[in-house]
Design an enzyme around this catalytic site. Sequence first.
Site, PDB file in Angstrom:
ATOM      1  N   GLY A   1       1.079  -0.902  -0.277  1.00  0.00           N
ATOM      2  CA  GLY A   1      -0.124   0.475   0.085  1.00  0.00           C
ATOM      3  C   GLY A   1       1.008   1.535  -0.514  1.00  0.00           C
ATOM      4  O   GLY A   1       0.352   2.281  -0.973  1.00  0.00           O
ATOM      5  N   ALA A   2       1.699   1.074   0.999  1.00  0.00           N
ATOM      6  CA  ALA A   2       2.897   2.431   0.912  1.00  0.00           C
ATOM      7  C   ALA A   2       4.262   1.604   2.343  1.00  0.00           C
ATOM      8  O   ALA A   2       3.491   0.893   2.794  1.00  0.00           O
ATOM      9  CB  ALA A   2       1.876   3.835   1.489  1.00  0.00           C
TER      10      ALA A   2
ATOM     11  N   GLU B   1       6.655   3.915   4.871  1.00  0.00           N
ATOM     12  CA  GLU B   1       7.621   4.505   5.466  1.00  0.00           C
ATOM     13  C   GLU B   1       8.494   5.624   5.615  1.00  0.00           C
ATOM     14  O   GLU B   1       9.204   6.039   6.515  1.00  0.00           O
ATOM     15  CB  GLU B   1       6.909   4.175   6.503  1.00  0.00           C
ATOM     16  CG  GLU B   1       7.777   3.053   7.868  1.00  0.00           C
ATOM     17  CD  GLU B   1       7.113   2.288   7.343  1.00  0.00           C
ATOM     18  OE1 GLU B   1       6.274   1.430   6.548  1.00  0.00           O
ATOM     19  OE2 GLU B   1       7.648   1.101   8.568  1.00  0.00           O
TER      20      GLU B   1
ATOM     21  N   GLU C   1       1.086   5.456   7.877  1.00  0.00           N
ATOM     22  CA  GLU C   1       3.101   6.037   7.431  1.00  0.00           C
ATOM     23  C   GLU C   1       3.597   7.374   8.060  1.00  0.00           C
ATOM     24  O   GLU C   1       4.725   6.725   8.411  1.00  0.00           O
ATOM     25  CB  GLU C   1       2.933   5.641   5.854  1.00  0.00           C
ATOM     26  CG  GLU C   1       1.993   4.841   4.498  1.00  0.00           C
ATOM     27  CD  GLU C   1       2.529   3.970   5.442  1.00  0.00           C
ATOM     28  OE1 GLU C   1       3.438   3.173   5.931  1.00  0.00           O
ATOM     29  OE2 GLU C   1       1.786   2.748   4.904  1.00  0.00           O
TER      30      GLU C   1
ATOM     31  N   HIS D   1       3.969   6.391  11.311  1.00  0.00           N
ATOM     32  CA  HIS D   1       5.776   5.302  11.574  1.00  0.00           C
ATOM     33  C   HIS D   1       6.934   6.560  12.100  1.00  0.00           C
ATOM     34  O   HIS D   1       7.467   5.465  12.236  1.00  0.00           O
ATOM     35  CB  HIS D   1       5.595   4.199  10.330  1.00  0.00           C
ATOM     36  CG  HIS D   1       5.275   2.695  10.257  1.00  0.00           C
ATOM     37  ND1 HIS D   1       5.112   2.139  11.264  1.00  0.00           N
ATOM     38  CD2 HIS D   1       4.608   2.321   9.423  1.00  0.00           C
ATOM     39  CE1 HIS D   1       4.889   0.954  10.994  1.00  0.00           C
ATOM     40  NE2 HIS D   1       4.232   1.281   9.767  1.00  0.00           N
TER      41      HIS D   1
ATOM     42  N   GLU E   1       4.062  -2.860  13.188  1.00  0.00           N
ATOM     43  CA  GLU E   1       3.030  -3.028  12.839  1.00  0.00           C
ATOM     44  C   GLU E   1       1.924  -3.315  13.048  1.00  0.00           C
ATOM     45  O   GLU E   1       0.330  -2.075  13.054  1.00  0.00           O
ATOM     46  CB  GLU E   1       2.695  -3.483  11.626  1.00  0.00           C
ATOM     47  CG  GLU E   1       4.270  -3.706  10.287  1.00  0.00           C
ATOM     48  CD  GLU E   1       3.508  -1.985   9.919  1.00  0.00           C
ATOM     49  OE1 GLU E   1       2.818  -1.777   9.523  1.00  0.00           O
ATOM     50  OE2 GLU E   1       5.164  -1.554   8.620  1.00  0.00           O
TER      51      GLU E   1
HETATM   52 ZN   LIG Z   1       3.050  -0.304   8.316  1.00  0.00          ZN
END
Ligand SMILES: [Zn+2]
Length: 879
Positions: A264-265, A267, A301, A304, A323
Amino acid sequence: MSEPEVVYLKDYLPPAYTVETTHLTFELAPEDTHVKATLRMKRHPEREAGVPLELFGANLDLRAISLNGEALPDSRYRIDGERLIIDDVPDDFVLDTEVVIAPEQNTALEGLYRSNGMYCTQCEPEGFRRITWYPDRPDVMAKFTTTVIGDKATLPILLSNGNPIDQGDLEDGRHFVTWEDPFPKPSYLFALVAGQLEVVESYFTTRSGRTVLLQLYVEPQNLHKTEFSMGALKRAMKWDKETYGREYDLDRFMIVAVDDFNMGAMENKGLNIFNSSAVLANPETTIDAGFQRIEGIVAHEYFHNWSGNRVTCRDWFQLALKEGFTVFRDQTFSADTNSAPVKRIEDVAVLRTQQFAEDAGPTAHPVRPDHFIEISNFYTLTVYEKGAEVVRMLRNLLGKETFRRGTDTYFERFDGQAVRVEDFVNTMADVSGIDLGQFMRWYEQAGTPRIDVAEEYDAERQEYALTFRQHTPATPGQVADSKLPLHIPVRMGLLNGRGNPIELAVGNERPGHEMVLELREAEERIVFKHVAEKPTPSLLRGFSAPVILNFPYTREQLAFLVKYDVDGFNRWDAGQRLAQEAIFDVMHAIQAGKAPTLDDTLLDVFDYLLKTPDRADRAVLAEMLQLPSEAYLAGQLAQVDINAIHDARAFVERSLAEQLHFHWQALYESNVTKAAYEPSFEQISHRALKNVALSYLCATGDEDALALADQQFKTATNMTDTRAALTQLVHRHAGKRADAALKAFEARWSHDPLVMDQWLTLQATQPHPEALDRVKALMAHPAFSLRNPNRVRALIGAFSQHNHVNFHRADGEGYALLADIVLQLNKSNPEIAARLVLPLTRYQRLDEAHQQLMRGALERIRNQSLSRNLYEVIEKALA
Ligand SMILES: [Zn+2]
């Protein structure tokens, strides 16, 4: 092939050598990018002298290597698979290497690769070793300085982590930028981006008065899709300061949108790289749920930066440390920003449908796994979602304020360090004085715990007793006998016959109308005193623990809870249980060859909800009016009959649609709005209710209803309404109307891949038998590409995960299609292949014929030469 190496948590050793500073120089070229690395290294104080230096690397063409300025002869080092070993190094030294890599050939999308002419990186978990030889493990944290050199015309933007400290022109039309990141970081947080990008800028002023430059880099055609994410980022920055006291630490925060992305993305420090689907949004192209998803991911993100980057993981077994905590943080952010009960309902629905299925299947693992072959296979719902539930339980046990003191202490104690799950949990124990020793089992035991609850009422003594029995079923590698009782918070209350909450009295405690029971034993009995009449218990409010709780509710009690419970989540859950029972009644009738009927209690409850819509907030009501999904229903059965579930659910849906037709019509009309589109909570709730009503109206198959859907499709001004209408036309099989709408949609949106993904998905998920042929045909459509993970997920992922009747076709063609595609991706993108194959591994509860077909498809995959990723999953599935 030879068996890949298994890595065990128990074998952990600190690195023999750490890196103080890392200087990198990239000369970018599609086929031959030169990467020079200068690493200042030191022996780890806890390791003895004279241990060989071990670096990791994959697909690297080594051109030069020197130690303290002297070139190393071949005899001084050796390369063994993905390791480069130098036997003899001093305690303190500088290592220089130069390698050549080919970003253009990198279809795995790990390390440095090209996407639409743009260079970008993905280094978590072990992608950095595809860029240069490095001690690529999270407990090695170094200060990075990175110089990026590229062609000025085609690569005007050159980005890396931190702040730019130098830039200039070079000969041959090239230029360079040097970036310095002042915060020591593990290599998995390294990032580089180069390309022809436009930037949108804004500013955020922190509480302490610092101004942070916010930059969102996109391809030029996506400039009109950036506003929402920029706003979401600011909301997240503000929220994290208010809720966790966390401030951003660099002068700039950059986000880049990339089309080809496995996750998804990501950090990366100061330079987040996003899958374009997780950051680009616009009312015309994005549905309401898409806006909410994007807001959550942007926040995730950003969060994070503290939970993951400033305090990172010692090793990849600790993945849930960053996570689980960060998912919990983004869940609470979304709950605070939108509707808390709806957010909880959505998160629990995902957990119970998908994570519980993972727990029940061959790839089940603890929140903290203790071994792996390929760590990429552990970016799972168990680590992320169950990991977040575990953190949520800690907050339930500690209370909000003490939990906050715990997180403050955690960030303070471990800032700049790479730590373990124990460090987080022990901090919580320290600040609260609660013994969390038993609680650690949540990280170690796999599987979904079950709690069976029995009640007794003694009218004479006015005592009501609940007995809780907990157990966790066997999972691969953990037999049932080895599973110990867990420390489980159960939030609950009791209702009297008029639906009012009862004052609770347990022992000498008077906790009020609600309390959190802390279960610790395999069996526990709790006695409530002064209970004047037999109550209805409301258990596990807010889903206070990730368990399956069984209480022998009558249907009348479930209907009663829907109407009177004060807990929004439990009202929804009671309705779902009731609907499930009604659907299973119909399923059993169909299986016995009898005529099915709709359960009166369920009809009553729907009638009640539709007549008194103000009893719940609109968004919760929209959730309550939806039946449990086929995937969820399948998860409740020991023996699954896919077609019977589908037919039974469709029967119940159609019956509710027909018998309450007038109400659905009224609900639709009362939620139509003429206001200009906003992704606001108020508007989202109206649209959700309207589109639920449309779905029931269309479930009758009435010509009028399909005409209404067609009308909505043609006049909608936002993607939420467009897609809801198109889904009805296609899924209800509206013939020519559906075909015409699909064509019109395609003609309007063929230039926008993210919109076309939605077009692919809604065709892949149609329940009609032609779906499989449609999917095959769409694979040849220009909107599809096997190289792009979003396209693969939109078509193949959607078909195999959300189109149960067609994926599980009796002729095995659905399985064959998935196996074919998995084998192709095995070579080009192993990470995606290993994720895509998972539906094929969940055969345990199906009948013998389906099991054989699925195992056959898996064996066909096993006969090929497999990536480490796929090897691990297939071996588990066929074990
Ligand atoms: Zn994450």
